[in-house]
Design a protein around this motif. Structure first.
Motif, mmCIF file in Angstrom:
data_model
loop_
_atom_site.group_PDB
_atom_site.id
_atom_site.type_symbol
_atom_site.label_atom_id
_atom_site.label_comp_id
_atom_site.label_asym_id
_atom_site.label_seq_id
_atom_site.Cartn_x
_atom_site.Cartn_y
_atom_site.Cartn_z
ATOM 1 N N ILE A 316 0.845 -1.206 0.000
ATOM 2 C CA ILE A 316 0.000 0.000 0.000
ATOM 3 C C ILE A 316 0.875 1.249 0.000
ATOM 4 N N GLY A 317 1.895 1.257 0.858
ATOM 5 C CA GLY A 317 2.797 2.412 0.945
ATOM 6 C C GLY A 317 3.470 2.705 -0.380
ATOM 7 N N TYR A 318 3.996 1.667 -1.012
ATOM 8 C CA TYR A 318 4.675 1.843 -2.304
ATOM 9 C C TYR A 318 3.702 2.413 -3.341
ATOM 10 N N SER A 319 2.508 1.837 -3.415
ATOM 11 C CA SER A 319 1.547 2.215 -4.459
ATOM 12 C C SER A 319 1.032 3.644 -4.289
ATOM 13 N N ILE A 320 0.851 4.069 -3.027
ATOM 14 C CA ILE A 320 0.429 5.457 -2.779
ATOM 15 C C ILE A 320 1.565 6.407 -3.150
ATOM 16 N N ASN A 321 2.756 6.116 -2.669
ATOM 17 C CA ASN A 321 3.910 7.006 -2.904
ATOM 18 C C ASN A 321 4.238 7.157 -4.383
ATOM 19 N N LYS A 322 3.956 6.109 -5.172
ATOM 20 C CA LYS A 322 4.273 6.149 -6.601
ATOM 21 C C LYS A 322 3.094 6.595 -7.464
ATOM 22 N N GLY A 323 1.956 6.941 -6.834
ATOM 23 C CA GLY A 323 0.840 7.533 -7.580
ATOM 24 C C GLY A 323 -0.028 6.573 -8.361
ATOM 25 N N PHE A 324 -0.088 5.304 -7.955
ATOM 26 C CA PHE A 324 -0.976 4.351 -8.628
ATOM 27 C C PHE A 324 -2.416 4.557 -8.166
ATOM 28 N N SER A 325 -3.364 4.085 -8.960
ATOM 29 C CA SER A 325 -4.773 4.333 -8.636
ATOM 30 C C SER A 325 -5.416 3.193 -7.857
ATOM 31 N N GLN A 326 -4.944 1.952 -8.079
ATOM 32 C CA GLN A 326 -5.493 0.840 -7.308
ATOM 33 C C GLN A 326 -4.519 -0.331 -7.267
ATOM 34 N N ILE A 327 -4.719 -1.167 -6.252
ATOM 35 C CA ILE A 327 -3.910 -2.380 -6.095
ATOM 36 C C ILE A 327 -4.842 -3.574 -6.279
ATOM 37 N N ILE A 328 -4.474 -4.479 -7.179
ATOM 38 C CA ILE A 328 -5.239 -5.710 -7.366
ATOM 39 C C ILE A 328 -4.640 -6.738 -6.405
ATOM 40 N N PHE A 329 -5.304 -6.911 -5.267
ATOM 41 C CA PHE A 329 -4.798 -7.836 -4.252
ATOM 42 C C PHE A 329 -5.192 -9.288 -4.534
ATOM 43 N N ALA A 330 -6.049 -9.487 -5.526
ATOM 44 C CA ALA A 330 -6.427 -10.834 -5.969
ATOM 45 C C ALA A 330 -7.213 -11.599 -4.905
ATOM 46 N N ARG A 331 -7.249 -12.932 -5.088
ATOM 47 C CA ARG A 331 -8.046 -13.774 -4.188
ATOM 48 C C ARG A 331 -7.243 -14.223 -2.970
ATOM 49 N N THR A 332 -7.892 -15.012 -2.141
ATOM 50 C CA THR A 332 -7.324 -15.597 -0.911
ATOM 51 C C THR A 332 -7.116 -14.544 0.180
ATOM 52 N N ALA A 333 -7.065 -14.998 1.417
ATOM 53 C CA ALA A 333 -6.833 -14.140 2.594
ATOM 54 C C ALA A 333 -7.751 -12.914 2.566
ATOM 55 N N LEU A 334 -9.036 -13.159 2.310
ATOM 56 C CA LEU A 334 -9.986 -12.065 2.078
ATOM 57 C C LEU A 334 -10.121 -11.149 3.294
ATOM 58 N N GLU A 335 -10.198 -11.748 4.471
ATOM 59 C CA GLU A 335 -10.470 -10.955 5.672
ATOM 60 C C GLU A 335 -9.314 -10.019 6.017
ATOM 61 N N ILE A 336 -8.094 -10.539 5.947
ATOM 62 C CA ILE A 336 -6.941 -9.697 6.290
ATOM 63 C C ILE A 336 -6.766 -8.580 5.247
ATOM 64 N N LYS A 337 -7.067 -8.896 3.981
ATOM 65 C CA LYS A 337 -6.981 -7.863 2.946
ATOM 66 C C LYS A 337 -8.050 -6.785 3.156
ATOM 67 N N SER A 338 -9.241 -7.202 3.584
ATOM 68 C CA SER A 338 -10.283 -6.197 3.831
ATOM 69 C C SER A 338 -9.941 -5.375 5.074
ATOM 70 N N SER A 339 -9.153 -5.949 6.011
ATOM 71 C CA SER A 339 -8.780 -5.209 7.225
ATOM 72 C C SER A 339 -7.831 -4.048 6.926
ATOM 73 N N VAL A 340 -7.162 -4.082 5.742
ATOM 74 C CA VAL A 340 -6.305 -2.948 5.366
ATOM 75 C C VAL A 340 -7.025 -2.009 4.385
ATOM 76 N N GLY A 341 -8.260 -2.384 3.981
ATOM 77 C CA GLY A 341 -9.052 -1.475 3.152
ATOM 78 C C GLY A 341 -9.414 -1.961 1.765
ATOM 79 N N ALA A 342 -9.041 -3.201 1.422
ATOM 80 C CA ALA A 342 -9.415 -3.732 0.098
ATOM 81 C C ALA A 342 -10.900 -4.098 0.093
ATOM 82 N N LYS A 343 -11.545 -3.919 -1.046
ATOM 83 C CA LYS A 343 -12.971 -4.224 -1.196
ATOM 84 C C LYS A 343 -13.146 -5.441 -2.099
#
Length: 382
Positions: A316-343
């Motif tokens: 997340i830090g890298y992607s924000i600092n470099k100006g990307f619009s979204q991160i494709i976190f893909a499947r698996t580990a859904l709950e932990i990914k949603s805990s950092v803000g992924a939808k």
């Protein structure tokens, strides 16, 4: 279908039309560079084909197919050694071991085809259905009968286009969603993101960072990836073998090929305690998006150091600092990914069995083999 429409199936990137990349401009995963990587570093049980769609002689669509032989893989992983897992493996190997995917089974999202504006969407799908039939015939001739044909990772808006007679015999299904992290315009730095989450999740972040004390992280060069190649593969396999479902395993030199070919568009981060590699993650730059790719870690270190969660924050830090619009976190580990803000974004698929009798019961079989996943969605934001 208009007789002006046609398709061509290629087994080597070397033979693709010279203007192929003009249709891959918005997706690195359809570019010649990436497809060439697939050709040389795909898993052993996977055969790729590349498809050109034409109006007369003009290239108006491109696509990827993957034939996967699941009998070479213990598909349901080593984690669940129960009767149901054994039944699933036997059923897969005897009834569904040869799978033809229109799309990319190594990624999450619609990375399987791209049409120009000159090719009406449904005409493109009709052509791809013909391609699937043609490829099925080709594999049958080679004594590798296609059991299942799958159109993979179709979005909510795209699935409507499949509502045509040619796809009526396909079973529509959903599996785990694609977890996508949208980067807000107001976040110029990682600190802006931390400020936007509630106290509970700021505490989670602080706890994770404290646990990671003693770990150093660095971006690895091609030479370093080569140097740590054996250890990298070991860490990847530790994670892969514990996954609930596998359709392939990456070959040992996979990441070396990626770094060599994609250069700065492929990022490899190693996590070390002293000089010992305990984990890694990989990212691919795809236009305005960052796609997370494969990772690996030592399970003991992961538990003690909250390594996976720390990796998510780093991405997340890298992607924000470099100006990307979204991160494709893909499947698996859904709950932990949603805990950092992924939808969670629902993805659809279509599947058809070559045996009409089995195909008639495919929805029941699918629900048995793919039980509904229970997970709790989190919202870390204020």
């Amino acid at each position: 279908m208009d007789s002006n429409f046609s398709f061509q199936i290629y087994s080597s990137v070397h033979n693709l039309p010279s203007n192929w990349d003009t249709l891959a401009i918005n997706n690195i995963f359809l570019s010649k560079d990436y497809l060439n990587l697939l050709e040389i570093s795909a898993p052993k049980n996977m055969t790729c084909h590349f498809i050109g769609l034409f109006i007369d002689s003009e290239l108006v669509g491109i696509a990827l197919s993957q034939f996967i032989n699941l009998s070479d893989v213990s598909s349901f992983g080593e984690r669940d050694n129960c009767i149901k897992t054994k039944i699933r493996n036997i059923a897969f190997k005897n009834l569904s071991s040869n799978v033809l995917v229109i799309g990319n089974n190594m990624l999450t999202g619609q990375n399987g085809y791209s049409f120009s504006k000159k090719l009406p969407y449904q005409e493109g799908l009709l052509l791809l259905n013909k391609v699937a039939i043609e490829l099925g015939n080709e594999f049958n001739k080679k004594k590798s009968k296609v059991h299942l044909t799958i159109f993979k990772d179709i979005s909510e808006t795209e699935i409507q286009h499949y509502n045509i007679p040619e796809f009526k015999s396909y079973f529509q299904f959903t599996t785990q969603p694609n977890m996508i992290f949208h980067i807000r315009d107001s976040w110029n730095t990682f600190d802006n993101y931390i400020e936007s989450i509630s106290k509970k999740y700021r505490d989670q972040y602080k706890r994770a960072r404290k646990k990671a004390d003693g770990i150093s992280k660095r971006k690895l060069s091609l030479e370093e990836i080569k140097l740590y190649n054996t250890r990298i593969h070991e860490l990847y396999m530790d994670v892969a073998k514990n996954a609930p479902f596998n359709t392939f395993y990456l070959p040992e030199n996979h990441f070396t090929f990626f770094k060599k070919s994609l250069k700065d568009k492929f990022l490899f981060y190693g996590y070390f305690i002293d000089d010992h590699l305990i984990g890694f993650n990989t990212l691919i730059k795809n236009g305005d998006d960052i796609d997370t790719y494969f990772l690996g870690y030592d399970e003991k270190c992961q538990r003690e150091k909250m390594l996976y969660l720390n990796m998510l924050y780093d991405m997340i830090g890298y992607s924000i600092n470099k100006g990307f619009s979204q991160i494709i976190f893909a499947r698996t580990a859904l709950e932990i990914k949603s805990s950092v803000g992924a939808k969670a974004v629902t993805m659809y698929g279509l599947m058809k069995h070559s045996n009409p009798f089995i195909n008639f019961f495919i929805s029941k079989a699918f629900n048995y083999f793919e039980p509904k996943l229970e997970w709790q969605e989190r919202n870390p934001f204020k």
